[in-house]
Design an enzyme around this catalytic site. Sequence first.
Site, mmCIF file in Angstrom:
data_model
loop_
_atom_site.group_PDB
_atom_site.id
_atom_site.type_symbol
_atom_site.label_atom_id
_atom_site.label_comp_id
_atom_site.label_asym_id
_atom_site.label_seq_id
_atom_site.Cartn_x
_atom_site.Cartn_y
_atom_site.Cartn_z
ATOM 1 N N GLU A 162 -10.372 -8.969 -18.937
ATOM 2 C CA GLU A 162 -8.961 -9.051 -18.093
ATOM 3 C C GLU A 162 -8.831 -10.609 -18.347
ATOM 4 O O GLU A 162 -7.799 -11.041 -17.732
ATOM 5 C CB GLU A 162 -9.049 -8.718 -16.580
ATOM 6 C CG GLU A 162 -9.413 -7.485 -16.328
ATOM 7 C CD GLU A 162 -9.191 -7.094 -14.973
ATOM 8 O OE1 GLU A 162 -7.935 -6.791 -14.507
ATOM 9 O OE2 GLU A 162 -10.154 -6.962 -14.301
ATOM 10 N N ASN A 216 -3.058 -5.622 -17.460
ATOM 11 C CA ASN A 216 -2.049 -6.478 -16.494
ATOM 12 C C ASN A 216 -2.550 -8.032 -16.299
ATOM 13 O O ASN A 216 -1.722 -8.700 -16.273
ATOM 14 C CB ASN A 216 -2.070 -5.631 -14.958
ATOM 15 C CG ASN A 216 -1.752 -4.362 -15.329
ATOM 16 O OD1 ASN A 216 -0.874 -3.951 -16.126
ATOM 17 N ND2 ASN A 216 -2.067 -3.397 -14.453
ATOM 18 N N ASP A 217 -3.790 -7.999 -15.760
ATOM 19 C CA ASP A 217 -4.278 -9.314 -15.688
ATOM 20 C C ASP A 217 -4.470 -10.157 -17.166
ATOM 21 O O ASP A 217 -4.025 -11.099 -17.175
ATOM 22 C CB ASP A 217 -5.685 -9.154 -15.178
ATOM 23 C CG ASP A 217 -5.451 -9.241 -13.536
ATOM 24 O OD1 ASP A 217 -4.577 -10.003 -12.988
ATOM 25 O OD2 ASP A 217 -6.017 -8.320 -12.974
ATOM 26 N N ARG A 250 -14.150 1.995 -10.849
ATOM 27 C CA ARG A 250 -14.346 0.599 -11.150
ATOM 28 C C ARG A 250 -14.537 0.066 -9.728
ATOM 29 O O ARG A 250 -14.302 0.589 -8.652
ATOM 30 C CB ARG A 250 -12.776 -0.021 -11.473
ATOM 31 C CG ARG A 250 -12.620 -1.539 -11.133
ATOM 32 C CD ARG A 250 -11.395 -2.054 -11.586
ATOM 33 N NE ARG A 250 -10.411 -2.045 -10.592
ATOM 34 C CZ ARG A 250 -9.215 -2.541 -10.856
ATOM 35 N NH1 ARG A 250 -8.842 -3.005 -12.037
ATOM 36 N NH2 ARG A 250 -8.389 -2.359 -9.968
ATOM 37 N N CYS A 266 -6.294 -0.288 -20.200
ATOM 38 C CA CYS A 266 -5.689 0.480 -18.881
ATOM 39 C C CYS A 266 -4.790 -0.176 -17.988
ATOM 40 O O CYS A 266 -4.606 -0.006 -16.978
ATOM 41 C CB CYS A 266 -6.990 0.990 -17.876
ATOM 42 S SG CYS A 266 -7.930 -0.622 -17.120
ATOM 43 N N HIS A 278 0.713 -1.219 0.026
ATOM 44 C CA HIS A 278 0.033 0.055 0.023
ATOM 45 C C HIS A 278 0.868 1.309 0.033
ATOM 46 O O HIS A 278 0.493 2.333 -0.506
ATOM 47 C CB HIS A 278 -1.037 -0.030 1.109
ATOM 48 C CG HIS A 278 -1.775 -1.108 1.192
ATOM 49 N ND1 HIS A 278 -2.112 -1.815 2.493
ATOM 50 C CD2 HIS A 278 -2.085 -2.290 0.132
ATOM 51 C CE1 HIS A 278 -2.960 -2.908 1.990
ATOM 52 N NE2 HIS A 278 -2.967 -3.101 0.791
ATOM 53 N N ARG A 316 1.818 -12.204 -13.030
ATOM 54 C CA ARG A 316 2.128 -10.859 -12.909
ATOM 55 C C ARG A 316 2.984 -10.514 -11.597
ATOM 56 O O ARG A 316 3.680 -9.543 -11.597
ATOM 57 C CB ARG A 316 1.194 -9.741 -13.249
ATOM 58 C CG ARG A 316 0.053 -9.744 -11.959
ATOM 59 C CD ARG A 316 -1.178 -9.047 -12.393
ATOM 60 N NE ARG A 316 -1.028 -7.776 -11.769
ATOM 61 C CZ ARG A 316 -2.312 -6.847 -11.693
ATOM 62 N NH1 ARG A 316 -3.330 -7.286 -12.323
ATOM 63 N NH2 ARG A 316 -2.090 -5.823 -11.155
#
Length: 746
Positions: free
Chosen positions: A606, A629-630, A507, A677, A364, A640
Site C-alpha cells: 500500500e 486505495n492507499d 487481513r 484489492c 460505519h 483519498r
Amino acid sequence: MADTTESESRKLLVRLREAMAGDDAGQARLDKITHLIADSMGTEVCSVYLFRDDETLELCATQGLHTESVHQTRMRIGEGLVGRVAKYGKVVNTPDAPNAKGFRYMPETGEERFSSFLGVPIQRLGEMLGVLVVQSKEAREFSADAVYALEVVAMVIAEMTELGAFVGEGAALSPLHQQAVLIHGISAQEGAAEGHVWLHEPRVIVTNPIADDPQRELERLNDAVEELRVGVDKMLEVSRNGDKEQLQVLEAYRMFANSKGWMRRMEEDIARGLSAEAAVEKEQSQARTRMSQVQDAYLRERLSDLDDLSNRLLRILTGQGANTGAELPDNPILIARNIGPGDLLEYGRSLRGIVLEEGSVGSHAAIVARALAIPLVVNAKRITTEALNGDHIMVDGDQGVVHLRPDDTVVGAFRDKIAMHTKAQERYASIRDKPAVTTDGQRVNMVMNAGLMADLPSLDGSGAEGVGLFRTELQFLVRNQMPKRSELVALYKRVLDAAHGKPVVFRTLDIGSDKVLPYMKPTDEPNPALGWRAIRVGLDKPGVMRMQLQALLRAAEGRPLSIMFPFVAQFEEYRSAKAEVDKTIERERILGHVLPAELKVGAMLETPSLAYAPQKFFEEVAFISIGGNDLKQFFFAADRENERVRRRYDTLNVSFLSFIERIVERCAISGTPLSFCGEDAGRPVEAVCLAAMGIRTLSMRPASIGPVKSLLMRVDLGELRKIISDARHRGDQAVRPAVMEYLRGL
Ligand code: PEP
Ligand code: MG
C-alpha cells in the site's frame, strides 16, 4: 415592547391565534400577523422574510415598509442584517442599523428611516425557515425581554408555516411537504431504488403551539418530564452491568432530564404563552442551531443527547412519533439524520434504499449499507425535514441524487434506469458460474471483499471464487467495546464455515487514519493517514494483534488459513509480524490446539516503498495484495478522503500503470502470487487494464463481480496491452481515451 411582560406576550399569542382562526387566505393572515406584532411590540415596522429556496430570502409581509416591496425584495443568505440572522441562526439587535456591520441598503423598502433593528430566526428544529424583524425610528436597543418575546412569536410562526397556514392565494408560498424536491447528496453505495419514505425518527407535528391555560401546560410539561425521568432511570437500571459507553450516554440523559436550566427555560416559554410541546421544540431548535456551530466533538455529542431527549419528551407529550408497531411501507426507503450500524443491521435487507442527512462515505453505516448492497446517499441536506412517512421517493445511488415526491417525467426516466439495471443484473446472473476467461484465453480469478457476516451470502450470489480481502477491523468498528477472543474465534469460524472451502484472506486489524475505534484513546496526529496506523499499531502494541492471530488460528480448526498484514512499508515490518505469527503458532502448539493444515502469511502493498523492497522480501512473503486505495493516494500524494483532490489523478495514468507493471514483474521473478484489492478492481474499465498489466486476481465488492467479469470476457488482454503500450510511447498522460475507444469498438 422594552417592558414586555409575560402576560402581554401571552395576549399577543392569543391574538395571533385568533388571526389564524379567521378564514383569511395565506397572505392576508401574514399581513395581519405583522400588524399585530408591530402593534404589540410598539414598533413602526414588523416584517416576515421567508426562504424561497436554500439560498434566497424574500420579504413576504410587512407592516411599515413599502408594501410594493413585498415579494419583490430578496436577499441571499448572509446578505444584509436579515441574511445574517438566517445564516448564523442568531439574533441581531442594534440601535443603529444603517451603521451596523453587514447592513445592506434596500431603497425599495424605505427602511433607511428606521434606526433600531431586531431580527430573530424563524426556525423549526434547526431548519431555518426565515427571519422575523421589528424596526423603529427611535434609536434603542431592544431589551432581553423583548428579544425573548419576539423569539417566542417566531416559534409560533414557524409552527404555523409548518402547518401550511400561509399557503394560499397571493401568498406566493408553496405548501410544505407536497411539491417535488430534488436533493443532491453524495453517493455512498451505488444502485437505484424506488419506494416509500420510512423515517427512522418520524416528525412530530405540533398542532397547538399556543397555550390556552399556562397552568395546565406547566402541569403537562412536568408530568411528561417526570415520565421521561422514570424512563431514563429504568434504562439506566437495565444497563447498569452492561456496556460502559451506553451507560455514559444514559448518565448524560439523566443529567439533562434533571437539568434545572432546561426546565426553567421551558417554563418561561410556557409563561410567555407557548404550549408545552412548542416550548420543548423551541429549546430543541436552539440546541440544534448551536450543534451545527460547535466544533468541539464532546460538546456536540452532549447537544445531540439533549436533542434525543427532547424527541422523547415530544413523543410523550403528543403521543406521536414512535415508529414502533407501525408497519414498514412497501419498498421502504430509510430516511434518517444519521444511523448507527447496529440499527441499520436490524433493518437488514428489508430496505430498498437509505438516505442520510448527515453521514459520510466512510461512516460505519455506509460500510453496512455497502455490505448489504443497499443504495445509499449521504449528506442529503434537509431530507429529514422535507420527507414525510409514506412519501414516494427515488434514490439514485450512482449520482448521489434523491427525488422526493417526483413528478411524472422524473418517474419515467428513473424507471427506465432501474429497468436497465435489472437487465444488466440478469445478464450477470447468466455468467455467474462461468470462469472469467478473456478472448485470448487468459483466466482472471474473481474474488470479493468482505468484512461483515452479512457479506458472506454474496459469495454464492455473486459467483466470487473466494474472499480476497476480509477487513477484520469492521467487527471492531461496529462495536462499542473491544471484542473478546472467544467472540472472534466464533466469528472467524462462521466466516470460514460460510465460505464452504473457498479461500478467505483475513487481513489483520487495519485501524488508525480514518478508522478510529470508539473505545481506543484517539491519538492526536497531525496527519493520521501517514501516522500510527495498521501494522505500525500492531507491532508497537502487539497485545491485540496476538489475540487476533490466536483467534484466527483457532477458528481455522485445522483448515487452510491465509492471513495478510496491512500497510507494510518495509521488509522488516513483514518479518516482525511474521515472527509474531510463528510465536503464536508455537504457543498454540504447546497448548495443544489443532493447527491449520496450511498457513499463508502475506503482505498488503500500500506504499510505493514496498515495491522496491529487496527481492528477498518477494521470496519470503507467501503472497502480495495491492491495496490500491492507499497505494494510489501515496503514489500521487492525493488524500483519498479529500473530495477536492481524490479524483484528480486517473488510475489509468501512465505512471501508475507502469508502477503496477513493475510490481507484477518483481512478483513474477519469485513466483509470488499477486492480487489487487482496492476499489479500482471493481471498476470494469480499470479492472481490465489492471488485468492487461498482468494482475490475475482481482478482489472487489460482490456487486462489481458481474460487470467486471462481463467486460473481461469480451476483451483481448494482449490487444489491450498493446494499446496501453502505444499510448505510453505516444506520451499520453492517461491511457483512458485510447482504452475507451477500443472498448467501444468491441
Ligand atoms: C486499500 O487501501 O486499497 C485497501 C483495500 O484497504 P482499505 O481500503 O481498507 O484501506
Ligand atoms: Mg488500505
